[in-house]
Design an enzyme around this catalytic site. Structure first.
Site, PDB file in Angstrom:
ATOM      1  CB  CYS A  11      -0.954   0.011   1.195  1.00 14.03           C
ATOM      2  SG  CYS A  11      -0.141   0.296   2.780  1.00 14.03           S
TER       3      CYS A  11
ATOM      4  CB  CYS B 217       2.962   0.053   3.616  1.00 12.77           C
ATOM      5  SG  CYS B 217       1.482  -0.580   4.442  1.00 12.77           S
TER       6      CYS B 217
ATOM      7  CG  ASP C 262       8.056  11.550 -41.038  1.00 13.98           C
ATOM      8  OD1 ASP C 262       8.032  12.384 -41.947  1.00 13.98           O
ATOM      9  OD2 ASP C 262       8.985  10.732 -40.879  1.00 13.98           O
TER      10      ASP C 262
END
Length: 703
Positions: free
Chosen positions: A15, A18, A397
């Site tokens: 997480c 954490c 291009d």
């Protein structure tokens, strides 16, 4: 004196809260000079003298494991369920909770007996939670674990032992689910890491040895048997074979490789035996670069993630204030029951945990970028992923993007009873000494048709016009129509034929002598087979403007566009003029993408909202300079990339909207007392799981 940065891989980083705490703990190690924590890629870069044991101690609060960067988990490698302390604690807590419920509702035991079991369930299941939460509380750091700790202790104080035990269990389950979901999201990188083998058979002198890739040196000769994966980038020295590069480029069709051709680590040798001379170290291989760039991309915070982070910084203190007011205001102002309103305040704390909100964006970004990499598209960051979803106009291009980028002979018109083989042999005999792209096209055509060039002498190049040489004592010329000037055979009908070919976008080369014209050869840069279908798909997706920007002449550009159907063609452009066209498009349409070859048109690619390089997997320039690189040099990947980015934007908006809406609904249900403490945890867990599952839908986006 500063030490070199050292990179580690992490396991168990589940997480963002954490991750922040882990980062803070590492900074407190005296010998650490600097660090960067990449949550998405689960990777840590540390500058300073530090050991793995010190780093794991810094992450011990969440069971984070630290490995050297070279560590690569084996495919199918699984850890025992019981090897995780958190899993053992969760199961034990569940057992004590069931025992407590059975004693309370199924027996006539004294009231204190089930409380003992509830306390055991809370203590065992919430030990790591309390340890972190109380430490944070002392330091006035209010994250998710702090809020949960306050809620559970508060529930125990007011005698809601059952509620406290259920909350601990549900929170432990939510942590496990969040860790599992992030692990699934990171699987795309792990699969990339396992593409190339860890070892290879190498010949040094006369000896053969199986070496770890870290011990293989540039110049070593690898032996690659049929059915084996190539371990290192290199050049084929002996043999030829079909090589499947799908794992690198996403291109499913194998490529024929022979002596002198480049091969990539992670590609599969399908049929022939090869000897490959190693050209790059393991950390410099194409797949290593791709992995590094994907990991860096996942570390880049997208705009929506930056918004969530800023929002969360104000959100958590606001939730604490609301919880305090709910717990104290009704009893103080309206003589409400303290126990009842403290309970509701604790419920506000639980509902307010920003788990789903915090993971709403990163899990979607990590999943999408990983999916793109597996399909041969390198997206350099969440910001580009989001911007792609907003693109309204695309500039292309021509050469090497819409066209193959390599001239080829398209027409051979012969005169005076000369055969195609004869004129090609003559033309190749002269042009084999020239470096001009048109000359190369003619020589390649002769090689492809297995036509041997005739012997020539006295070759001379005529700059800008062509060349000539002696063939059997006669001078033979090849070049532009202007080279033949007032040649007597350059009739009006022949000039009309030349003009017709030129209007089709072809360059006409005349072959002849002083008294005869032998043939006309038309050379053109062929349009990619997939260009027209790609343009159609982009139009069907609702692109407002599709434009060709080319330095080629208008006749050639318009001829190509008749096959493609772009909205606008801009020809005869210098690089700075292409840049001006991009800026004009941005004024009219906002977000604009430029698709080029990654080498030319650098100003236009850099100026566009998103620069997309048509770069083969071995093109370092494309990998390093573009915002997005199509690794297989495959234009069909463009619509897939646009669809993936749009889907990602939609899912991020859904995640954020759902997470916030659920919080608001839950908070409203607390006021009349309809939402219990354990229901609040269940709502929070449910929202996190749904956000993650919704993000996982991005894995289903296919080409």
């Amino acid at each position: 004196m500063s030490t070199q940065p050292h990179i580690y891989r992490l396991e168990g980083l589940s997480c963002t809260n954490c991750a922040a705490k882990f980062e803070k703990n590492i900074k407190e190690i005296p010998s650490v000079e600097d660090l960067q924590l990449n949550f998405g890629a689960s990777k840590l870069t540390v500058t300073g003298n530090v050991t793995i044991e010190q780093l794991e101690k810094a992450g011990a609060f969440d069971g984070i494991r630290v490995y050297e960067e070279s560590y690569r988990p084996e495919l199918g490698e699984k850890r025992s369920f019981w090897s995780s302390r958190e899993n053992r604690a969760t199961v034990s807590s569940f057992v004590f909770l069931l025992a407590a419920l059975f004693i309370e509702f199924g027996t006539a035991a004294p009231g204190w007996v089930p409380i003992v079991f509830y306390v055991a369930a809370i203590a065992i299941g919430g030990f790591s939670l309390f340890r972190t939460g109380l430490a944070n509380l002392i330091r006035f750091e209010f994250d998710m674990k702090t809020l949960m700790t306050i809620a559970i202790i508060g529930a125990a104080i007011i005698g809601e032992w059952q509620e406290g035990a259920v909350v601990v269990l549900l929170f432990a389950l939510s942590e496990a689910l969040e860790g599992y979901s992030m692990d699934k999201a990171r699987q795309s990188i792990r699969s990339l890491m396992n593409i190339a083998p860890n070892s290879a058979t190498v010949r040094r002198g006369t000896e053969l040895a199986t070496l770890d890739v870290n011990d293989i040196q540039i110049g070593d000769t690898m032996l690659v048997k049929p059915g084996q994966k190539i371990a290192m980038d290199g050049i084929v020295a002996v043999g030829e074979s079909s090589i499947n590069e799908a794992a690198i480029t996403g291109e499913s069709m194998p490529k024929h490789k022979q002596i002198g051709d480049a091969v990539f680590a992670g590609s599969l040798n399908e049929e022939g035996f090869l000897e490959v001379t190693v050209t790059k170290r393991v950390q410099d291989t194409t797949i290593a670069k791709i992995i590094h760039l994907v990991e860096e991309a996942q570390a880049e915070k997208a705009p929506s993630q930056q918004f969530v982070d800023r929002f969360a910084a104000f959100y958590t203190p606001a939730i604490l204030l609301v919880a305090l007011l709910v717990a104290t205001l009704p009893p103080l102002a309206f003589s409400g029951d303290w126990s009842e309103w403290i309970y509701r305040g604790l419920t506000v704390l639980v509902v307010g945990c920003p788990c789903a909100l915090v993971v709403s964006t990163p899990v979607a970004i990590v999943t999408a970028i990983g999916n793109a990499a597996k399909n041969g598209v390198l997206i350099k960051g969440g910001v580009y992923l989001e911007e792609l979803g907003r693109i309204q106009a695309i500039a292309f291009d021509k050469t090497g993007t819409l066209s193959e980028g390599r001239p080829a002979v398209t027409d051979v018109i012969t005169f005076h009873s000369y055969t195609t083989e004869q004129v090609i042999a003559l033309a190749a005999g002269i042009e084999q000494f020239s470096q001009h792209p048109l000359a190369s096209a003619i020589v390649r055509y002769a090689t492809d048709q297995t036509i041997a060039p005739v012997a020539t002498t006295g070759f001379r190049s005529l700059t800008g016009r062509g060349a000539y040489a002696e063939v059997d004592g006669q001078q033979v010329k090849i070049g532009s129509p202007a080279l033949f000037g007032e040649h007597e055979e350059l009739s009006q009908s022949l000039c009309e034929t030349i003009l017709s070919l030129q209007q089709d976008g072809k360059t006409v080369v005349v072959l002849g002598s002083e008294d005869k014209i032998y043939a006309l050869l038309a050379v053109a840069d062929p349009v990619r087979e997939v260009s027209a279908s790609t343009i159609s798909r982009l139009k069907a997706m609702g692109m407002q403007r599709l434009v060709m920007l080319t330095g080629d002449n208008a006749v050639t550009a318009q001829a190509i566009n008749r096959k493609l159907g772009l909205d606008t063609v801009e020809a005869n452009l210098l690089p700075e003029q292409k840049l001006e066209k991009i800026r004009a498009l941005q004024k009219d349409h906002g977000s604009v993408a430029m698709v080029g070859d990654g080498v030319n048109d650098a100003p236009a690619l850099a100026s566009a909202t998103v620069g997309i390089a048509m770069g083969g997997a071995g093109t370092d320039t494309a990998l390093e300079t573009a915002d997005v690189a199509l690794l297989a040099d495959d234009l069909t990947k463009l619509p897939y990339t646009m669809e993936l980015s749009r889907k990602t934007l939609t899912i991020i908006k859904q995640n954020i909207g759902f997470a916030l809406a659920l919080k608001v609904i839950a908070l409203l249900l607390i006021i009349p007392g309809w939402l219990t403490l354990w229901m609040a945890v269940l709502a929070d867990v449910g929202s996190t799981v749904l956000v993650v599952l919704n993000s996982m839908r991005l894995l289903r986006v296919k080409e």
